[in-house]
Design a protein around this motif. Structure first.
Motif: not given
Length: 386
Positions: A46-57, A77-80, A88-96
């Motif tokens: 039984s495996v659980t995958m943890a993740f963070e996400c930003w934006g909209t699919l 990766v980013s503050r959100g 990797w702050e500054g690489l991922v985000g609105p307008g980055e």
């Protein structure tokens, strides 16, 4: 509302995965993906995958970007919406460069990790941590777990898979294992297979942990953790992450806290360490406070086994199916852990003409983390043009 743990059988529609839903962007989430067969045999039940996400699919599920973390990195990766800067702050985000107004960005914790994905510290079916019972896992196993996660999230193919160091190994394995699901792949400060020297450095780190008196064969969760061994492992690793030029220029032979050097020894009323010793102690202390020793072993051994050509013929044959993938291969010019020559070897084996970009940094291997502007510029020019 999205709950912290979403059952594997109740994946949300693609458009529902958004920073405006549930927990928000840059916050840890998890999904159960069920039993996972392992490359070396056996399975995790039984495996659980943890993740963070930003934006909209988007509705097509094809604007997703997967970012792969390094050995002791996290999903952050980013503050959100959180209060803590990402690695990797500054690489991922609105307008980055990787604009979350356009892309849905995912970062998953590697299989065997200690940031939410099933690993040695996870509780097994009998109610006890896996500990010494946690099986050997590989980079390829983690990619298969990530593919299950992508399925649950409704991601048909990745716009790009991007990673540095161990993250680069996972990105490359994604392209080799699922070339139909990866349209672009960035492999930064990484290689096609771990070398004897890289395995040797890794073995010293693993032994440092296993020889700690508190390690207890990996079943230390009811007692004192092996902090001395984990700290020593981090010191060994960090020496390979930084260049001699950076170490020398930053610390030289200077002593800590005003001590003086006389006849080859330190003379000081209090702290009698060289500055570089203090620096390594600080790095060790930071890691011990946030990472599990068994996970360090599990992930390090996975990286030791990294070989994208395993069971696939020559390196060229292993990568032949990636002809439809657009690649970026980049090396840090001062890297003494993953030498630029290894990036050249990988690029030469890829279909077509793939140049090797250079990240100019005196830092060493960690330049893939510290030179955010350079990495961002490379990705913008290659994958994320306006």
């Amino acid at each position: 509302m999205l709950s912290p743990e979403t059952d594997a059988g109740t994946a949300k529609p693609a458009a529902a995965w958004s920073t405006s839903v549930g927990l928000g962007g840059g916050v840890l989430r998890s999904i159960h993906i069920g039993e996972l067969p392992l490359e070396a045999g056996g399975a995790l039940p039984s495996v659980t995958m943890a993740f963070e996400c930003w934006g909209t699919l988007n509705e097509a599920g094809d604007n997703a970007v997967l970012i792969q973390h390094a050995l002791t990195g996290s999903t952050h990766v980013s503050r959100g919406d959180s209060e803590e800067d990402g690695w990797w702050e500054g690489l991922v985000g609105p307008g980055e460069v990787i604009d979350t107004d356009k892309f849905f960005v995912v970062c998953a914790n590697m299989l065997g990790g200690c940031y939410g994905t099933t690993g040695p510290s996870s509780v097994a079916a009998d109610g006890r941590p896996y500990g010494s019972r946690f099986p050997f896992v590989t980079i390829r196993d983690s990619v298969e777990a990530e593919a299950r996660l992508a399925d649950r999230l409704g991601i048909s193919s990745w716009y790009a898979v991007i990673g540095g160091s161990m993250g680069g190994a996972r990105a490359l394995e994604w392209a080799a294992s699922h070339p139909d699901r990866v349209r672009r792949c960035a492999v930064v400060a990484s290689c096609a297979a771990s070398t004897a020297e890289q395995i040797a450095f890794a073995q010293a780190q693993v032994l440092a942990i296993r020889q700690d008196p508190n390690f207890a064969g990996g079943d230390y969760y009811d007692g004192a953790p092996p902090t001395l061994g984990l700290g020593l492992a981090r010191r060994i690793a960090h020496i390979t992450y930084r260049s001699e030029e950076e170490m020398g220029g930053r610390f030289g032979r200077d002593a800590q806290d005003g001590a003086t050097i006389s006849h080859g020894r330190l003379e000081a009323p209090g702290d009698s360490r060289y500055k570089v010793e203090s620096y390594l102690d600080h790095q060790a202390h930071k890691l011990v406070g946030r990472f599990d020793a068994n996970s360090y072993i599990a992930i390090t051994e996975a990286l030791m086994s990294h070989d994208v050509a395993r069971g696939r013929g020559t390196l060229e044959e292993a990568l032949a199916e990636t002809a439809g993938v657009e690649f970026v291969v980049a090396a840090v010019n001062s890297d003494r852990l993953y030498f630029p020559a290894q990036s050249e070897e990988l690029a030469a084996a890829l279909p077509g003409q793939v140049p090797v970009a250079r990240i100019d940094s005196p830092i060493g291997h960690d330049g893939f983390l510290t030179e955010v502007a350079a990495v961002g510029g490379l990705l913008k020019e290659s994958f994320f043009r306006d």
